[in-house]
Design an enzyme around this catalytic site. Structure first.
Site: not given
Length: 346
Positions: A127, A2
């Site tokens: 992402e 992340c």
């Protein structure tokens, strides 16, 4: 992993969105600690600051360990034992912490065993999927109820606005060896990517080893949050059982505008239609996103770099002052809104 998030709610609404019930069943809102340092952002990267929840007992020894407070911390954990005067001299990246090694690595083990658990708050995270033409960014977040309002209404007993993504984290407190202001920092725990988003994280197998994608460890529901934060009642070995992948997430593709961390505007997380020149007509579920983008923009006080401690100012990315209004967003999306968020189907 992340490496980029968004948290665009203002300080007051963030507090309302984190309301919880205490041991006696009373509805409470966590108190802000150092709220003046918090800055909403649509594009937050490591080494910037962000909001986290933690137990008040970390700050006040006689406090109820189930009582929660909000604090603005720097993303990228600096261990309390770090001896140099400048955190930028750290030779390793601590923005993410793998769940399978967090009790082995010295950067995290000590803090975790001391109960320094926190919940990292975000609208969602980004992402990137590797494609033939480059990398395609996606925004990933909790499913939102159809009747969710952008900010909820003042006086509502329960928050009816955007449901924040709640990620498990570890924090620590570092004091400069030569003295000075204490620095609170955190890391986001990661787990193997869930099936729903595994296609985004897909990586080629190299040298006979699989390199499975990672995603944040998401705490789904207030009971999970309570157990993770209440270190006095829930020991470490029990708390780590909460660290599991979740399937309760949705996502949509977004513009490569988000690629640069300098871009800080609603366009970062606005849905797009892949392969289309224009966004398609809105569906009921996607109207939640558009309504939130248009109306959730409270005043975003900018803390000047000169106001920051000398050892943190170099890590803060100043948000772009351009392209931040809801009117620009509406024009960019088109009058009909944007496509719906969706889950991947094999």
């Amino acid at each position: 992993m992340c490496g980029r998030t968004a948290c665009s709610l203002g300080a007051d609404n963030l507090r309302r969105a984190c309301a919880y019930r205490d041991r006696r069943g009373r509805r409470r809102q966590p108190e802000w600690i150092r709220a003046e340092g918090y800055r909403p952002s649509y594009n937050k990267g490591p080494q910037s600051s962000g909001p986290v929840l933690l137990s008040r007992r970390h700050l006040q020894q006689d406090a109820d360990s189930s009582e929660r407070v909000l604090m603005d911390m720097r993303w990228g954990l600096v261990p309390s034992w770090f001896k140099k005067d400048d955190p930028s001299k750290m030779q390793f990246n601590t923005s993410n912490c793998r769940s399978d090694t967090m009790l082995k690595k010295s950067s995290y083990k000590g803090a975790l065993l001391k109960g320094k658990r926190c919940v990292v708050l975000a609208d969602g995270f980004y992402e990137w999927q590797q494609c033939s033409g480059g990398k395609q960014p996606y925004f990933i977040y909790f499913p939102q109820s159809k009747d969710a309002m952008a900010e909820g209404k003042e006086g509502d007993e329960e928050w009816r606005g955007w449901r924040l993504l709640t990620m498990a984290g570890i924090f620590d407190c570092w004091e400069p060896p030569s003295g000075g202001e204490m620095l609170y920092t955190y890391t986001i725990i990661t787990v193997d990517a869930s099936k729903d988003v595994s296609f985004i994280h897909h990586r080629q197998v190299r040298a006979g080893k699989g390199a499975a994608g990672r995603m944040p460890a998401i705490l789904d529901g207030d009971e999970a949050i309570r157990k993770w934060l209440d270190f006095a009642e829930v020991p470490t070995q029990e708390a780590v059982k909460l660290i599991q992948p979740t399937e309760n997430i949705v996502f949509h593709p977004v513009s490569t505008f988000v690629n640069s961390v300098r871009n800080n505007a609603p366009e970062c997380l606005a849905p797009i239609e892949l392969g289309a020149k224009k966004e398609v007509k809105a569906t009921p579920s996607s109207k939640v996103m558009l309504g939130w983008l248009k109306n959730s923009q409270e005043g975003s006080p900018q803390k000047k770099e000169n106001d920051l401690p000398r050892w943190t100012s170099q890590f803060i990315h100043s948000p772009s002052p351009k392209k931040s209004s809801a009117d620009i967003l509406q024009q960019w999306l088109g009058k009909e809104g944007e496509p719906a968020a969706k889950k991947h189907k094999a």
